[in-house]
Design a protein around this motif. Structure first.
Motif, PDB file in Angstrom:
ATOM      1  N   ASP A  49       0.830  -1.201   0.000  1.00 13.65           N
ATOM      2  CA  ASP A  49       0.000   0.000   0.000  1.00 13.65           C
ATOM      3  C   ASP A  49       0.868   1.255   0.000  1.00 13.65           C
ATOM      4  O   ASP A  49       0.554   2.247  -0.654  1.00 13.65           O
ATOM      5  N   TRP A  50       1.962   1.233   0.750  1.00 13.86           N
ATOM      6  CA  TRP A  50       2.894   2.362   0.771  1.00 13.86           C
ATOM      7  C   TRP A  50       3.481   2.587  -0.625  1.00 13.86           C
ATOM      8  O   TRP A  50       3.521   3.709  -1.114  1.00 13.86           O
ATOM      9  N   THR A  51       3.899   1.513  -1.269  1.00 15.06           N
ATOM     10  CA  THR A  51       4.456   1.611  -2.620  1.00 15.06           C
ATOM     11  C   THR A  51       3.412   2.187  -3.575  1.00 15.06           C
ATOM     12  O   THR A  51       3.727   3.054  -4.402  1.00 15.06           O
ATOM     13  N   GLY A  52       2.173   1.727  -3.447  1.00 14.68           N
ATOM     14  CA  GLY A  52       1.101   2.248  -4.296  1.00 14.68           C
ATOM     15  C   GLY A  52       0.848   3.720  -4.063  1.00 14.68           C
ATOM     16  O   GLY A  52       0.628   4.483  -5.013  1.00 14.68           O
ATOM     17  N   LEU A  53       0.874   4.155  -2.800  1.00 10.20           N
ATOM     18  CA  LEU A  53       0.678   5.559  -2.480  1.00 10.20           C
ATOM     19  C   LEU A  53       1.779   6.422  -3.094  1.00 10.20           C
ATOM     20  O   LEU A  53       1.505   7.445  -3.725  1.00 10.20           O
ATOM     21  N   ILE A  54       3.019   6.017  -2.918  1.00 11.46           N
ATOM     22  CA  ILE A  54       4.145   6.781  -3.464  1.00 11.46           C
ATOM     23  C   ILE A  54       4.073   6.833  -4.992  1.00 11.46           C
ATOM     24  O   ILE A  54       4.300   7.877  -5.606  1.00 11.46           O
ATOM     25  N   THR A  55       3.747   5.725  -5.622  1.00 13.13           N
ATOM     26  CA  THR A  55       3.619   5.671  -7.083  1.00 13.13           C
ATOM     27  C   THR A  55       2.530   6.631  -7.555  1.00 13.13           C
ATOM     28  O   THR A  55       2.713   7.370  -8.528  1.00 13.13           O
ATOM     29  N   THR A  56       1.405   6.653  -6.856  1.00  8.28           N
ATOM     30  CA  THR A  56       0.301   7.546  -7.222  1.00  8.28           C
ATOM     31  C   THR A  56       0.699   9.001  -7.065  1.00  8.28           C
ATOM     32  O   THR A  56       0.438   9.830  -7.941  1.00  8.28           O
ATOM     33  N   ILE A  57       1.349   9.334  -5.965  1.00  6.95           N
ATOM     34  CA  ILE A  57       1.784  10.721  -5.747  1.00  6.95           C
ATOM     35  C   ILE A  57       2.748  11.158  -6.832  1.00  6.95           C
ATOM     36  O   ILE A  57       2.628  12.250  -7.377  1.00  6.95           O
ATOM     37  N   LYS A  58       3.698  10.320  -7.173  1.00  7.94           N
ATOM     38  CA  LYS A  58       4.663  10.662  -8.222  1.00  7.94           C
ATOM     39  C   LYS A  58       3.990  10.834  -9.574  1.00  7.94           C
ATOM     40  O   LYS A  58       4.371  11.684 -10.366  1.00  7.94           O
ATOM     41  N   ALA A  59       2.961  10.055  -9.849  1.00 11.21           N
ATOM     42  CA  ALA A  59       2.248  10.136 -11.129  1.00 11.21           C
ATOM     43  C   ALA A  59       1.487  11.447 -11.248  1.00 11.21           C
ATOM     44  O   ALA A  59       1.237  11.923 -12.363  1.00 11.21           O
ATOM     45  N   TRP A  60       1.123  12.055 -10.122  1.00 13.92           N
ATOM     46  CA  TRP A  60       0.425  13.330 -10.151  1.00 13.92           C
ATOM     47  C   TRP A  60       1.353  14.488 -10.492  1.00 13.92           C
ATOM     48  O   TRP A  60       0.912  15.603 -10.709  1.00 13.92           O
TER      49      TRP A  60
END
Length: 64
Positions: A49-60
């Protein structure tokens, strides 16, 4: 959580950030960087979940 290696973004400047620490290969702890004395609530989430959160933030493409 003595001896936990907390990490903060290198982009943090004003001290209003979160810090993260790997608790195990499967779990990440998150805390408020302004309150590091130990008497504060922490959030623990699965590492995926942490990896997914960081990936999403970077994609923004946010300047965090």
């Amino acid at each position: 959580m003595t001896g936990t290696h907390w990490r903060r973004s290198t982009r943090s400047g004003g001290g209003e950030c979160v810090e993260a620490a790997a608790l195990s290969p499967a779990s990440v702890a998150i805390r408020d960087s302004k309150d590091t004395l130990g008497d504060f609530p922490r959030l623990s989430i699965p590492a995926n979940d942490w990896t997914g959160l960081i990936t999403t933030i970077k994609a923004w493409n946010l300047d965090l």
